[in-house]
Design a protein around this motif. Structure first.
Motif, PDB file in Angstrom:
ATOM      1  N   ILE A 216      36.757  32.989  38.166  1.00 54.89           N
ATOM      2  CA  ILE A 216      37.330  34.080  39.309  1.00 54.89           C
ATOM      3  C   ILE A 216      38.823  34.122  39.250  1.00 54.89           C
TER       4      ILE A 216
ATOM      5  N   GLU B 120      38.040  41.257  39.473  1.00 53.03           N
ATOM      6  CA  GLU B 120      37.260  40.094  39.551  1.00 53.03           C
ATOM      7  C   GLU B 120      35.685  40.341  39.066  1.00 53.03           C
ATOM      8  N   ASN B 121      35.413  41.322  39.112  1.00 53.97           N
ATOM      9  CA  ASN B 121      34.209  41.455  38.301  1.00 53.97           C
ATOM     10  C   ASN B 121      34.243  41.409  36.789  1.00 53.97           C
TER      11      ASN B 121
ATOM     12  N   ILE C 286      41.114  45.356  42.640  1.00 55.09           N
ATOM     13  CA  ILE C 286      40.988  44.066  42.676  1.00 55.09           C
ATOM     14  C   ILE C 286      39.517  43.594  42.374  1.00 55.09           C
ATOM     15  N   GLY C 287      38.733  44.207  43.236  1.00 57.45           N
ATOM     16  CA  GLY C 287      36.979  43.882  42.925  1.00 57.45           C
ATOM     17  C   GLY C 287      36.957  44.109  41.436  1.00 57.45           C
TER      18      GLY C 287
END
Lengths: 404, 404
Positions: free
Chosen positions: A306, A139-140, A135-136
Motif C-alpha cells: 500500500i 492505492e488499488n 488516490i484510491g
C-alpha cells in the motif's frame, strides 16, 4: 509507455530529465524507471437505466503524465515487472472511476442514477472530492500490480521485490505515491516540500510489532518482537534494560528473560535497519516467496504494497521556470540531504538557463554527485548503490500536459 | 491526590482553575477530574552489584503536578475508578524508571552497571532521552489502570468506560496524554498550540477496519467493514457506489453485494459517528464487558487504552503570565472552536488581571459559555453534555512546581 534501458542515461529533453546509474553491485541494474503519457479513456454512461459501461464508446481521453522509479532487491525481476505493469494497472483503475473524477463532485453512484435524494449531501459531508478517486486508484493499482508480480514471479520461478515511487500529473494536480524508501521533493526558489515519506522497518516499527503481537506464530519462535537499544546477550540476563513494545512511543525498562535474547524482529539503525534480518524496506511490490535465510519465516505478512499518496495542487502554485520535482531512489538520499539537493538544483538551473537539455543534465549531475565527482560543488559522500533520478519541471508540465 | 466531587465547582486559587458542570443527562456526573502534586520517590542503587532496589531508601522525591479529566459513558463507575487510580499507576510506573529519568542520558541498564562499553553509544544512536521514559511510563500507566478498572468493574458487577486526558508537569516539561475525545490546547498571546489528538471511530477508521479485516469473526457476520457515504439499502444492490476499505485513504467504486447492506462497523458523521453502532470514542479506559445491544459482539478488541503523548518543553518557552493550557472534555469543544476558546481566554485574562481567582473564574466562564449564557461574548452554541475544564497557568506552574 516505456520501460527504460537499465544502465543508460535516458533523456526526454525539455519535458524532464532522467538519470540512472548502475553501481555494479549486481550484474543487472536493480533500479528501473518508467514514464510516459497516461491516456484514460472516458466512456459515456449507457442510455438505458441499468446499462453497464458501453464497451464501445466515443473515443474521449483524459490525459496525464506518469513517472515511476522502482528499486529492486533480490534481483531485477520484480522491478522490471513493475516498470512494465504498474502504469497499465493504474490506467485500468482510473478508467473504472473516470466519470466520477470529471464530475464536480463524485456521485454516490457511478451510473449517475440517484437512489436517494440526499446522496450528494452524504458525499459532501464525507468531504469526498475528485482527487480522492485518483488516490484510491493509485492505492488499488499498487495492490493489483503486486498481485500480478506475485503470480508472474511464481509462474516463471523468479524471485525478488522492489520499492515503487510514482508521480502522476493529472487535472492540474501532481499525485505522488510511495511504497518504500525512495523520495520525491519539490524544489522552488524559496521552498523545499517533501512529497513522500519513507517506509522502513524503523518508520513502521509499531505496525510491524503490532502484527507480531497479534500473530506471534509469524516469528516461529526465532525472533523477539521487542525493541532494545542493541541485541541482547547472556550477560544482560536478569538485568533491567531499556525496551519498547508495539504500544509504546516512549521507552521503559524490563528485566531480561531468555526469550529476549532472540534475534530482534527489527534490527540495526538507519540504513542498516533490517526487518527479520533480511529487508531494508517495509513496503513495496513483490517478495511473495521471500523467507528468512534457512527458515520458513515469510517476510510478506509484514510487508505492505500500500502506498502513501501525497497531492500537490500544482494549479494553485504560481510557478516559476525553475520549480522542479526531484524523484530519486535511496542511493541519492543516502548521501545528499534534501537541502543539499535543493542547493545543487537551484545553482545548476540558474547557471544553465539557456541549455535546452538542462533538466536531464541536472539529473545526470545529481547522480555524478553521488559518485564522488563534483560537477556542482564539493558536497556529499559516495553512494555504492544504484541511483536513479527524475527531474520534473512543473512549469513545462503545466504547459505540456494540458489536463482534460 | 484528590478525586473531586462530581457536581461542584472546585477551585485551587492561583495555581489553576477547574470547572465542572453536570448536564443532568444522567443522575451522576459522568465527567470526573483529579489533580494534585505528584511525588516520585527516588531510590539509590544498591551497593552490591546484583542488589535490586533497596526497599527502604533515603527519602528523596522528584515532584511534579498532575491533572486529569475522565469523561465516562455507560455510568460514572469507570471514570470514578480512573480518577482514583490512574495517578497511583503513574507514580508506580515513574518510580520504576526514575533513576533513568534523572540521568543525563537514560542508561541501557537501570542498575547503571555497564555490560558493554558501547552501550551509551547505542542509547544515543536510538535517540532515547529522559522524556521518553516519562512517555513510556504514561503509556504503561494507562494500560495498568485499564487492567485495574476491568478487574474492579467485574468484581463489583458494574459496567462502563471513560476517556482519559492527563497532563503532567515534570522536570520543566508538560506531558499531555490522551485516550479519547477530550482536548488540551496551549493558549498564548500570539499562539494556539493543540496538545492532543482526538481518537474517534472516524479518526481511527483505518486501524479499526484493519482489525476487522484481520479478524472478521469480531463482526460476527452482523456488520460490514467497508465505509460508504451512507448506509446502503436494497435499492443500491448491483449499483457501483463510493466505498473505501482499510488500506485506502482515497475512495473508489464497488458493485454493491448483499453483505454490503449490513450495518457499518463505523457509522455516522462527526459527533454522531459510532463504533459498532455503540460508542463515540475509539480509545479510553474500561468497557471490558461492553457488547453491541442484543448481540455477543464485544467492543473492547477495537478499543485501545493506549494514549498518545505530546511533550511541551515549557522550559524553552519565554512564559508570560497569561500563558495557559486549557484541558476540557468534548462538551466544550463540541460548541467552541480552539480559536473561540483562545479569544475568550485572552480577553478574560486581560480584563481580570487583578483577580486572584481569575483562572478558576475563567474555567467557570468557559463552561457557562457552553450553556448559552455569555459571560464573555456571544459566541458558541449550547452543549447538552457534561463539561469539565482545567485552566493551567504555565507561569505560576513554573514558579510553583520547581521540578527536581
Amino acid at each position: 509507455m516505456n520501460a527504460l534501458p537499465c544502465t543508460s542515461l535516458w533523456v526526454w529533453p525539455m519535458l524532464y530529465g532522467l538519470g540512472i546509474i548502475n553501481a555494479e553491485k549486481s550484474e543487472f541494474n536493480e533500479d528501473q524507471a518508467a514514464c510516459g503519457k497516461l491516456c484514460i479513456r472516458r466512456c459515456e454512461f449507457g442510455i438505458a437505466e441499468d446499462q453497464e459501461w458501453l464497451t464501445v464508446c466515443p473515443e474521449e481521453f483524459l490525459t496525464g503524465h506518469y513517472w515511476a522509479l522502482f528499486d529492486g532487491h533480490g534481483g531485477p525481476a520484480a522491478a522490471i515487472l513493475a516498470a512494465n505493469t504498474l502504469h497499465s494497472c493504474l490506467r485500468r483503475q482510473l478508467e473504472a472511476v473516470v466519470e466520477g473524477m470529471v464530475a464536480t463532485q463524485p456521485p454516490m453512484h457511478l451510473s449517475g442514477r440517484s437512489v436517494c435524494s440526499s446522496d450528494p449531501h452524504f458525499v459532501e459531508e464525507k468531504g469526498i472530492r475528485a482527487e480522492d478517486l485518483v488516490i484510491g486508484a493509485l492505492e488499488n493499482a499498487f495492490q493489483e500490480c503486486d498481485d500480478v508480480i506475485g503470480r508472474e514471479l511464481e509462474a516463471s520461478g523468479q524471485v525478488g521485490g522492489c520499492t515503487a515511487l510514482v508521480a502522476v500529473s493529472l487535472q492540474g494536480k501532481l499525485y505522488v505515491a510511495n511504497a518504500g524508501d525512495s523520495r520525491a521533493i519539490l524544489v522552488r526558489r524559496d521552498e523545499i516540500r517533501v512529497l513522500s515519506s519513507e517506509f522502513t522497518p524503523e518508520t513502521e516499527r509499531q505496525r510491524i510489532q503490532q502484527l507480531a503481537f497479534i500473530y506471534p506464530e509469524l516469528l516461529a519462535g526465532e525472533f523477539t518482537r521487542l525493541e532494545f537499544p542493541r541485541r541482547l546477550k547472556g550477560d544482560d540476563l536478569g538485568q533491567k534494560v531499556l525496551f519498547r513494545d508495539h504500544h509504546m512511543n516512549g521507552w521503559s525498562y524490563k528485566q531480561v528473560e531468555k526469550s529476549d535474547l532472540k534475534y530482534p524482529l527489527i534490527h540495526g539503525q538507519g540504513r542498516q535497519a533490517r526487518l527479520l534480518g533480511t529487508l531494508a524496506v517495509s513496503r513495496g511490490l513483490g517478495d511473495h516467496q521471500l523467507r528468512v535465510l534457512d527458515t520458513n519465516i515469510q517476510l510478506k505478512p509484514f510487508l505492505l504494497s500500500i502506498p502513501q499518496v501525497t497531492v500537490l495542487d500544482v494549479d494553485q502554485l504560481v510557478l516559476e521556470e525553475e520549480d522542479v520535482v526531484v524523484m530519486a531512489t535511496d542511493g541519492l538520499w543516502d548521501v545528499l540531504s534534501n537541502e543539499q539537493v535543493a542547493r545543487l538544483v537551484r545553482s545548476f538551473l540558474t547557471d544553465n538557463r539557456e541549455d535546452p537539455h538542462r533538466f536531464s543534465e541536472l539529473a545526470k549531475m545529481l547522480i555524478h554527485n553521488t559518485q564522488g565527482k563534483d560537477d556542482g560543488g564539493t558536497e556529499g559522500q559516495v553512494s555504492y548503490d544504484d541511483v536513479s533520478v527524475f527531474v520534473i519541471p512543473l512549469h513545462s508540465q503545466d504547459q505540456g500536459s494540458g489536463g482534460h
